[in-house]
Design an enzyme around this catalytic site. Structure first.
Site, mmCIF file in Angstrom:
data_model
loop_
_atom_site.group_PDB
_atom_site.id
_atom_site.type_symbol
_atom_site.label_atom_id
_atom_site.label_comp_id
_atom_site.label_asym_id
_atom_site.label_seq_id
_atom_site.Cartn_x
_atom_site.Cartn_y
_atom_site.Cartn_z
ATOM 1 N N SER A 9 0.847 -1.185 0.000
ATOM 2 C CA SER A 9 0.000 0.000 0.000
ATOM 3 C C SER A 9 0.880 1.231 0.000
ATOM 4 O O SER A 9 2.103 1.145 0.137
ATOM 5 C CB SER A 9 -0.900 0.030 1.238
ATOM 6 O OG SER A 9 -0.115 0.287 2.387
ATOM 7 N N ALA A 10 0.232 2.385 -0.113
ATOM 8 C CA ALA A 10 0.914 3.648 0.138
ATOM 9 C C ALA A 10 1.176 3.717 1.642
ATOM 10 O O ALA A 10 0.685 2.884 2.420
ATOM 11 C CB ALA A 10 0.035 4.815 -0.313
ATOM 12 N N MET A 11 1.928 4.694 2.053
ATOM 13 C CA MET A 11 2.247 4.830 3.474
ATOM 14 C C MET A 11 0.979 5.069 4.293
ATOM 15 O O MET A 11 -0.009 5.596 3.791
ATOM 16 C CB MET A 11 3.237 5.974 3.683
ATOM 17 C CG MET A 11 4.597 5.648 3.083
ATOM 18 S SD MET A 11 5.853 6.860 3.431
ATOM 19 C CE MET A 11 6.151 6.533 5.158
ATOM 20 N N ASN A 12 1.027 4.673 5.533
ATOM 21 C CA ASN A 12 -0.023 4.916 6.527
ATOM 22 C C ASN A 12 -1.339 4.202 6.254
ATOM 23 O O ASN A 12 -2.395 4.667 6.657
ATOM 24 C CB ASN A 12 -0.283 6.423 6.698
ATOM 25 C CG ASN A 12 0.939 7.134 7.212
ATOM 26 O OD1 ASN A 12 1.744 6.558 7.935
ATOM 27 N ND2 ASN A 12 1.099 8.382 6.835
ATOM 28 N N ALA A 13 -1.279 3.055 5.611
ATOM 29 C CA ALA A 13 -2.495 2.280 5.343
ATOM 30 C C ALA A 13 -2.707 1.174 6.371
ATOM 31 O O ALA A 13 -3.681 0.450 6.297
ATOM 32 C CB ALA A 13 -2.460 1.693 3.940
ATOM 33 N N LYS A 15 -0.140 -1.257 7.291
ATOM 34 C CA LYS A 15 0.604 -2.484 6.984
ATOM 35 C C LYS A 15 1.181 -3.113 8.249
ATOM 36 O O LYS A 15 1.045 -4.316 8.459
ATOM 37 C CB LYS A 15 1.729 -2.191 5.979
ATOM 38 C CG LYS A 15 1.236 -1.779 4.599
ATOM 39 C CD LYS A 15 2.360 -1.468 3.650
ATOM 40 C CE LYS A 15 3.189 -0.277 4.046
ATOM 41 N NZ LYS A 15 2.504 1.006 4.057
ATOM 42 N N SER A 16 1.820 -2.325 9.091
ATOM 43 C CA SER A 16 2.414 -2.870 10.321
ATOM 44 C C SER A 16 1.333 -3.349 11.280
ATOM 45 O O SER A 16 1.507 -4.375 11.948
ATOM 46 C CB SER A 16 3.309 -1.831 10.989
ATOM 47 O OG SER A 16 4.394 -1.505 10.151
ATOM 48 N N GLU A 82 8.393 -3.760 6.092
ATOM 49 C CA GLU A 82 9.296 -2.926 5.287
ATOM 50 C C GLU A 82 9.948 -3.751 4.173
ATOM 51 O O GLU A 82 11.130 -3.638 3.884
ATOM 52 C CB GLU A 82 10.354 -2.259 6.171
ATOM 53 C CG GLU A 82 9.798 -1.421 7.305
ATOM 54 C CD GLU A 82 8.932 -0.243 6.863
ATOM 55 O OE1 GLU A 82 9.047 0.201 5.691
ATOM 56 O OE2 GLU A 82 8.138 0.249 7.686
ATOM 57 N N ILE A 166 14.556 7.478 5.553
ATOM 58 C CA ILE A 166 13.612 6.971 6.548
ATOM 59 C C ILE A 166 12.863 8.130 7.194
ATOM 60 O O ILE A 166 13.458 9.124 7.586
ATOM 61 C CB ILE A 166 14.347 6.134 7.619
ATOM 62 C CG1 ILE A 166 15.126 4.980 6.968
ATOM 63 C CG2 ILE A 166 13.381 5.625 8.678
ATOM 64 C CD1 ILE A 166 14.288 3.994 6.195
#
Length: 182
Positions: A9-13, A15-16, A82, A166
């Site tokens: 995904s794009a960032m902040n979706a 994933k973590s 990541e 980062i």
């Protein structure tokens, strides 16, 4: 049959967050998991998978020299955060881990950088993963966010620089394709 999964995904979706939930689900059923994250990601401390929502968990780290096929422990599932920072060879090792040892491997990461260029790890995951899933996020305009942009300290978009820098919300924003090109 075990598979190699790529969830991007794009960032902040989230994933973590999703990775931590999968780890919890496996362990709740009495199964063992092993988590990896990139050694260069030190936003929350090296060797930490951290959700913006708060949950955090220690993980082993990988760098470009790490060999997943030789060094991964015998577990029920391998989870990689990541994953865009994987090398092409490491993606192949994870693919072999799934197909030759029967261990499901689930990788979470970005597809592309702030310029819309593919990360090597993501490119190989898109090629070798048996299952590819997109995690959704929304742009400030309301459309689906599929891209990332890098901003400077004043919030102005950067259109040049090293591929890897980062950072979190202070450094990157997730946007739709239209906003990416405007």
């Amino acid at each position: 049959m075990a598979k190699l999964y790529f969830r991007y995904s794009a960032m902040n979706a989230g994933k973590s967050t999703a990775l931590l939930q999968v780890a919890h689900n496996y362990e709740e059923q009495g199964q063992s998991v092993f988590l990896y994250t990139a050694a260069i990601d030190n936003r929350y401390g090296v060797g930490q998978v951290t959700s913006r929502l708060g949950p955090q968990r220690e993980a082993a780290v990988f760098d470009s020299q790490f060999n997943f096929f030789e060094q991964a422990p015998q577990v029920n599932c391998v989870l990689v955060d990541e994953a865009q920072f994987l090398t092409p060879q490491q993606v192949r090792q994870l693919h072999q881990l799934a197909h030759l040892r029967g261990v499901p491997v689930i990788c979470y990461g970005l597809r592309s950088d702030f310029l819309g260029e593919p990360f090597a790890g993501a490119s190989y995951l898109l090629t070798l993963a048996d299952t590819i899933e997109e995690l959704k996020n929304i742009c400030t305009c309301g459309k689906k966010a599929t891209m990332n942009i890098r901003v400077d300290e004043q919030g102005k978009r950067l259109k040049a620089g090293e591929q890897i820098s980062i950072g979190g919300n202070e450094r990157y924003h997730h946007v739709c394709g239209r906003c990416f090109y405007q």
